[in-house]
Design an enzyme around this catalytic site. Structure first.
Site, short mmCIF file in Angstrom:
data_model
loop_
_atom_site.label_atom_id
_atom_site.label_comp_id
_atom_site.label_asym_id
_atom_site.label_seq_id
_atom_site.Cartn_x
_atom_site.Cartn_y
_atom_site.Cartn_z
N ASN A 1 4.00 -7.69 6.97
CA ASN A 1 4.92 -7.16 7.99
C ASN A 1 4.44 -5.86 8.63
O ASN A 1 5.22 -5.05 9.10
CB ASN A 1 6.31 -6.95 7.38
CG ASN A 1 6.30 -5.98 6.21
OD1 ASN A 1 5.35 -5.95 5.44
ND2 ASN A 1 7.35 -5.20 6.06
N GLU A 2 3.12 -5.66 8.67
CA GLU A 2 2.55 -4.41 9.15
C GLU A 2 3.01 -4.00 10.55
O GLU A 2 3.24 -2.83 10.83
CB GLU A 2 1.02 -4.48 9.11
CG GLU A 2 0.42 -4.25 7.73
CD GLU A 2 0.53 -5.46 6.83
OE1 GLU A 2 0.13 -5.38 5.66
OE2 GLU A 2 1.01 -6.51 7.29
N GLY B 1 0.82 -5.25 1.44
CA GLY B 1 -0.25 -5.30 0.46
C GLY B 1 0.09 -6.12 -0.76
O GLY B 1 -0.79 -6.71 -1.40
N LEU C 1 0.83 -1.20 0.00
CA LEU C 1 0.00 0.00 0.00
C LEU C 1 0.86 1.25 0.00
O LEU C 1 1.88 1.32 0.68
CB LEU C 1 -0.93 0.01 1.22
CG LEU C 1 -1.83 -1.21 1.40
CD1 LEU C 1 -2.81 -0.96 2.54
CD2 LEU C 1 -2.56 -1.57 0.13
#
Length: 303
Positions: A178-179, A154, A109
Site C-alpha cells: 500500500n505504498e 514490507g 518497514l
C-alpha cells in the site's frame, strides 16, 4: 559473521511503512490502534526467535519485536543472520515464519529509519531490506509464511518471498503493498515479486491504488494460498510443510531457481543504483514533509 558490516559495503524508490495497517477494502485504509503505536523497542532482547525441530528438519522463526515487528535496520540484520545460519545448516530443509505479536505479522518497514536520517544511514537501511529479500526469495529451504495478523507493505513483501502463504481467516486483518497511500513508490523488485504471484493486471491496480486486501480478498486474487482459523495457522503450516518436503530437494530447488532467477539477477545487477534511487527519493524535502505529516497523524491518533 559480520552481516551488518558486509551490508554496509554492498543496492528505490520505495516501500515504506511501519505502524500502518489494517481493515481495508478496495483501497479504503483504516489504521488500527494497535498498529499505530510509536513505542520503540530499544531493548537488546532478541527480535527473532528460531526453534529447529531436528527430527523433521523444520525451523520456525518467530518475529518478536514489539509492538508490530517493524522492519528496522537492527531487525533486518538479525533476521538475515538467522536465515543465513539456517541455510548453512544442511539438516534444516524448511522454514516457517510467523509472529509472536498479537494481531500483526509485520507492519512493514520502520518509518523512523527513513525520517530525519542521513543519506548514509538510509542507504545502509535499504541495503538491509534488499538483503532480506534476496536471502528469502533465493532460499534453498522450503519457506512458508504463517500470517497470523495484518501484513501491509514490507510485511506483505516478506510473505511474498515465501513459497507458500497461509493466513488467519480474520476480516480485521489485511495484507498488501500500500505504498502509494503514503506517496511512496514500490521499487521494481517489489512490483516484480507481486506480479509473479498474482499477475500483471492485478498488480497494476493494487500498486497504483495502494490496496490492502482482507484475507478473503487476498485468497481470491492469489496473494495468499490458504485461509484457516487463527488458532490453526501454525499447525496448518507445519502440516503443509510435510507435503513440500516430500519432493526431492534438488528438483524443487532447481525449479524454484528457474522461476525466480530473472528477478533476483535483475536486482543483483542493479543494487547500487537501486540504493541511490531510494536515498535520493526518500531524502527529498517533499517526501520528508509527507513522512513528518504521517508521523504527526499517528501521534494524534495515539493521543
Amino acid at each position: 559473521m559480520a552481516l551488518r558490516a558486509a551490508l554496509r559495503n554492498k543496492c528505490g524508490l520505495s516501500g515504506l511503512l511501519s505502524q500502518w495497517s489494517s481493515c481495508s477494502s478496495h483501497g479504503r485504509v483504516c489504521v488500527s490502534p494497535v498498529l499505530v503505536s510509536q513505542q520503540r523497542n530499544n531493548s537488546t532482547s532478541p527480535k527473532i526467535k528460531v526453534d529447529v525441530d531436528q527430527s523433521s528438519g523444520v525451523a520456525v522463526m518467530h518475529m518478536q519485536s514489539p509492538p508490530v515487528n517493524s522492519l528496522s535496520l537492527d531487525f533486518l540484520t538479525e533476521f538475515c543472520i538467522s536465515v543465513e545460519k539456517l541455510e548453512m545448516d544442511k539438516s534444516c530443509r524448511g522454514l516457517i515464519i510467523t509472529s509472536s505479536q498479537p494481531k500483526v505479522f509485520s507492519a512493514g518497514l520502520d518509518i523512523m529509519e527513513m525520517y530525519g536520517k542521513s543519506p548514509e544511514r538510509c542507504g545502509e537501511f535499504w541495503r538491509a531490506v534488499q538483503e532480506m529479500w534476496l536471502k528469502m526469495y533465493s532460499s534453498n529451504m522450503v519457506t512458508i509464511a504463517a500470517i497470523n495478523g495484518s501484513s501491509p507493505a514490507g510485511g506483505c513483501l516478506m510473505s511474498l518471498t515465501c513459497d507458500y502463504r497461509i493466513m488467519a481467516d480474520n476480516p480485521r486483518y489485511s495484507i498488501g503493498l500500500n505504498e502509494t497511500q503514503l506517496g511512496i513508490v514500490a521499487p521494481f523488485w517489489f512490483k516484480d515479486t507481486m506480479t509473479n504471484t498474482v499477475g500483471h493486471r492485478t498488480t497494476e491496480i493494487a500498486l497504483e491504488l495502494g490496496l490492502l486486501y482482507s484475507p478473503a480478498e487476498a485468497l481470491k486474487i492469489g496473494l495468499v494460498d490458504q485461509l484457516v482459523p487463527e488458532d490453526q495457522v501454525l499447525t496448518t503450516a507445519t502440516q503443509t510443510m510435510t507435503k513440500w518436503l516430500a519432493i526431492p530437494d534438488h528438483a524443487r530447488q532447481i525449479t524454484k531457481s528457474m522461476m525466480r532467477k530473472p528477478i533476483i539477477d535483475k536486482l543483483t545487477s542493479n543494487r547500487e543504483a537501486d540504493i541511490q534511487n531510494f536515498v535520493s527519493f526518500i531524502t527529498k524535502d517533499s517526501i520528508q514533509k509527507s513522512l513528518r505529516m504521517y508521523l504527526e497523524m499517528l501521534k494524534k491518533r495515539k493521543g
